[in-house]
Scaffold this active site. Sequence first.
Site, short mmCIF file in Angstrom:
data_model
loop_
_atom_site.label_atom_id
_atom_site.label_comp_id
_atom_site.label_asym_id
_atom_site.label_seq_id
_atom_site.Cartn_x
_atom_site.Cartn_y
_atom_site.Cartn_z
N ARG A 56 0.85 -1.19 0.00
CA ARG A 56 0.00 0.00 0.00
C ARG A 56 0.88 1.24 0.00
O ARG A 56 1.92 1.27 0.68
CB ARG A 56 -0.91 0.03 1.23
CG ARG A 56 -2.17 -0.78 1.09
CD ARG A 56 -3.17 -0.20 0.08
NE ARG A 56 -4.36 -1.03 -0.06
CZ ARG A 56 -4.52 -2.00 -0.97
NH1 ARG A 56 -3.59 -2.27 -1.85
NH2 ARG A 56 -5.64 -2.69 -1.02
N GLU A 71 -3.88 7.61 -4.50
CA GLU A 71 -4.21 7.11 -5.85
C GLU A 71 -5.56 7.65 -6.33
O GLU A 71 -6.48 7.79 -5.53
CB GLU A 71 -4.25 5.58 -5.82
CG GLU A 71 -2.91 4.98 -5.47
CD GLU A 71 -2.95 3.46 -5.35
OE1 GLU A 71 -3.98 2.84 -5.66
OE2 GLU A 71 -1.93 2.89 -4.93
N HIS A 115 -1.04 0.77 -10.11
CA HIS A 115 -1.70 -0.23 -9.24
C HIS A 115 -2.28 -1.39 -10.07
O HIS A 115 -3.50 -1.58 -10.12
CB HIS A 115 -2.79 0.44 -8.39
CG HIS A 115 -3.17 -0.38 -7.18
ND1 HIS A 115 -3.54 0.18 -6.00
CD2 HIS A 115 -3.24 -1.72 -6.96
CE1 HIS A 115 -3.83 -0.76 -5.11
NE2 HIS A 115 -3.65 -1.94 -5.68
P1 NAP Z 1 -1.33 -11.00 4.58
O1 NAP Z 1 -1.19 -12.45 4.29
O2 NAP Z 1 -2.26 -10.57 5.67
O3 NAP Z 1 0.14 -10.44 4.90
C1 NAP Z 1 0.38 -9.19 5.46
C2 NAP Z 1 1.74 -9.23 6.14
O4 NAP Z 1 2.04 -7.91 6.59
C3 NAP Z 1 1.81 -10.17 7.32
O5 NAP Z 1 2.93 -10.98 7.19
C4 NAP Z 1 1.96 -9.25 8.52
O6 NAP Z 1 2.86 -9.85 9.45
C5 NAP Z 1 2.56 -7.99 7.91
N1 NAP Z 1 2.21 -6.81 8.68
C6 NAP Z 1 0.98 -6.42 9.11
N2 NAP Z 1 1.08 -5.30 9.84
C7 NAP Z 1 2.39 -4.98 9.88
C8 NAP Z 1 3.11 -3.93 10.49
N3 NAP Z 1 2.51 -2.98 11.23
N4 NAP Z 1 4.47 -3.90 10.32
C9 NAP Z 1 5.08 -4.83 9.58
N5 NAP Z 1 4.44 -5.85 8.99
C10 NAP Z 1 3.11 -5.92 9.12
O7 NAP Z 1 -1.77 -10.21 3.30
P2 NAP Z 1 -1.43 -10.53 1.75
O8 NAP Z 1 -2.50 -11.36 1.17
O9 NAP Z 1 -0.01 -10.99 1.66
O10 NAP Z 1 -1.56 -9.03 1.16
C11 NAP Z 1 -0.71 -8.02 1.64
C12 NAP Z 1 -1.11 -6.66 1.11
O11 NAP Z 1 -0.74 -6.53 -0.26
C13 NAP Z 1 -2.61 -6.34 1.10
O12 NAP Z 1 -3.07 -5.94 2.38
C14 NAP Z 1 -2.69 -5.21 0.09
O13 NAP Z 1 -2.53 -3.97 0.73
C15 NAP Z 1 -1.49 -5.47 -0.83
N6 NAP Z 1 -1.92 -5.87 -2.20
C16 NAP Z 1 -1.58 -5.08 -3.25
C17 NAP Z 1 -1.94 -5.47 -4.53
C18 NAP Z 1 -1.56 -4.66 -5.73
O14 NAP Z 1 -2.29 -4.70 -6.71
N7 NAP Z 1 -0.46 -3.94 -5.70
C19 NAP Z 1 -2.69 -6.63 -4.73
C20 NAP Z 1 -3.01 -7.40 -3.62
C21 NAP Z 1 -2.62 -7.02 -2.36
P3 NAP Z 1 2.75 -9.57 11.03
O15 NAP Z 1 1.30 -9.79 11.38
O16 NAP Z 1 3.71 -10.53 11.63
O17 NAP Z 1 3.17 -8.16 11.22
C1 8YV Z 2 -6.88 -4.45 -6.31
C2 8YV Z 2 -5.36 -4.73 -4.24
O1 8YV Z 2 -6.38 -3.74 -7.37
O2 8YV Z 2 -6.27 -6.76 -3.47
C3 8YV Z 2 -5.78 -5.68 -3.18
O3 8YV Z 2 -5.55 -5.34 -2.00
O4 8YV Z 2 -4.76 -3.75 -3.99
C4 8YV Z 2 -5.66 -5.05 -5.67
O5 8YV Z 2 -5.75 -6.40 -5.91
C5 8YV Z 2 -7.80 -3.57 -5.56
O6 8YV Z 2 -8.19 -4.06 -4.34
C6 8YV Z 2 -9.06 -3.34 -6.41
O7 8YV Z 2 -9.56 -2.11 -6.17
#
Ligand code: NAP
Ligand code: 8YV
Length: 324
Positions: free
Chosen positions: A236, A265, A283
Site C-alpha cells: 500500500r 491514488e 496499481h
Molecule cells: P497477509 O497475508 O495478511 O500479509 C500481510 C503481512 O504484513 C503479514 O505478514 C503481517 O505480518 C505484515 N504486517 C501487518 N502489519 C504490519 C506492520 N505494522 N508492520 C510490519 N508488517 C506488518 O496479506 P497478503 O495477502 O499478503 O496481502 C498483503 C497486502 O498486499 C494487502 O493488504 C494489500 O494492501 C497489498 N496488495 C496489493 C496489490 C496490488 O495490486 N499492488 C494486490 C493485492 C494485495 P505480522 O502480522 O507478523 O506483522
Molecule cells: C486491487 C489490491 O487492485 O487486493 C488488493 O488489495 O490492492 C488489488 O488487488 C484492488 O483491491 C481493487 O480495487
Amino acid sequence: MPAPNAPEIIMTGPMMAYVTDQLKARFVVHELWNAPDKAALLAEVAGRVRGVAAGGGHNRVDGALFDALPKLEMVASFGVGYDHIDAAEAGRRGVTVSNTPDVLTDEVADLALGLLIATVRQLPQVDRYLREGKWLKAAYPLTTSLRGRTVGIVGLGRIGKAVAKRVEAFGLPVVYHGRTRQDDVPYRFYPSLVEMASDVDTLISVAPGGASTHHIINAEVLKALGPNGILVNVGRGTVVDEQALIKALQDKTILSAGLDVFEDEPRVPAELIAIEHAVLLPHVGSASVYTRQQMGQLVVDNLASWFEGKGPLSPVPETPWKKA
Ligand code: NAP
Ligand code: 8YV
C-alpha cells in the site's frame, strides 16, 4: 432477473461485467455510485438492504454507511487489502466483512518480481531508448544488477512468501520484517525495520495499509538502505512516506524505486513522475483478466454463501464467523 424476494444489496462502485451480471442475477442491486442523490437512495433502501459489494475505487465503508443501513449483515470486498473498510467497527456492529485472499497471491508476486527487474535493469527506460532511435547511435549504458543483492521483505504474509519463493529462485538471499517472528520460514527475522534496511540493499514492501503501517518506510529507513538501495512497493502507498522517498530519490540517498501503489491514488506527485530513474505502475498488481475474475467470483460466492445461510467463505480476522 433475481428470484422474487431475492436479498437486496448495494454496490459501492463499479465492477467488471463478469461480477455485476452475476450479482444482478442473484440479488436486487442498488448502484450507489450512480445515484444522483446518494443520501436519498440510502434512505429509500435502508430498511431492506442486507449486503454490500464493495469495490471499484476503494470507496470508504465505515460507520457512516453502517448507520445508514441498519439491516446490513455482510460486506463482500473486492481485493485482499481492506484498509478502506472499518472492519473493527463492522465487527462491533455484528456486520461480517469478507475479502479476496489467496486468489491473487501469485499474480501480485509475479508483478513484484517483474517490477524489481524492471527497476534494476531499467526496462522501461531501455524500451524508450530503442523507440527513440538512440540504439542506432550507441548501445544503452550498462545498468546495475540483481546479482549480489539481498532482499528484505516488509510483510511476509501470503504475497510476501510468494515473493520470497521467487526471489530465492533468482538466487538471492531473503530476510524479512514484520510484527511477529514466523518459526516455519527459513529466513532471518528483523524486529527492527531500520536494522534490516541497513543490512540489505533491496526492500520489497508487501505490507497492508492502515494505522500500524503508516509511513513505516520513512527517511531513516531509506537512509539505512543506502545509495545502492532499491525500494519496490506492491503493498500500500501509505506504508511509504512518499515525500521522504521523493527526496531520497532526488538526492540519491537510494538508487531507485519501483512503485505499484501510491499514497493518494490515482494522483501521483509530479516530482515522482519527473524522476526518470524510478519505475511507476498504476496499481496493476492483480490486474489480469484471469485474476480479477477469480477475485470477482469470490465476492459473488461470499455473498451467495452468506445469503444461503452458510456464512462467509473468506471473512477478515476482525469479523470471524461462527454458525449460530
Ligand atoms: P497477509 O497475508 O495478511 O500479509 C500481510 C503481512 O504484513 C503479514 O505478514 C503481517 O505480518 C505484515 N504486517 C501487518 N502489519 C504490519 C506492520 N505494522 N508492520 C510490519 N508488517 C506488518 O496479506 P497478503 O495477502 O499478503 O496481502 C498483503 C497486502 O498486499 C494487502 O493488504 C494489500 O494492501 C497489498 N496488495 C496489493 C496489490 C496490488 O495490486 N499492488 C494486490 C493485492 C494485495 P505480522 O502480522 O507478523 O506483522
Ligand atoms: C486491487 C489490491 O487492485 O487486493 C488488493 O488489495 O490492492 C488489488 O488487488 C484492488 O483491491 C481493487 O480495487
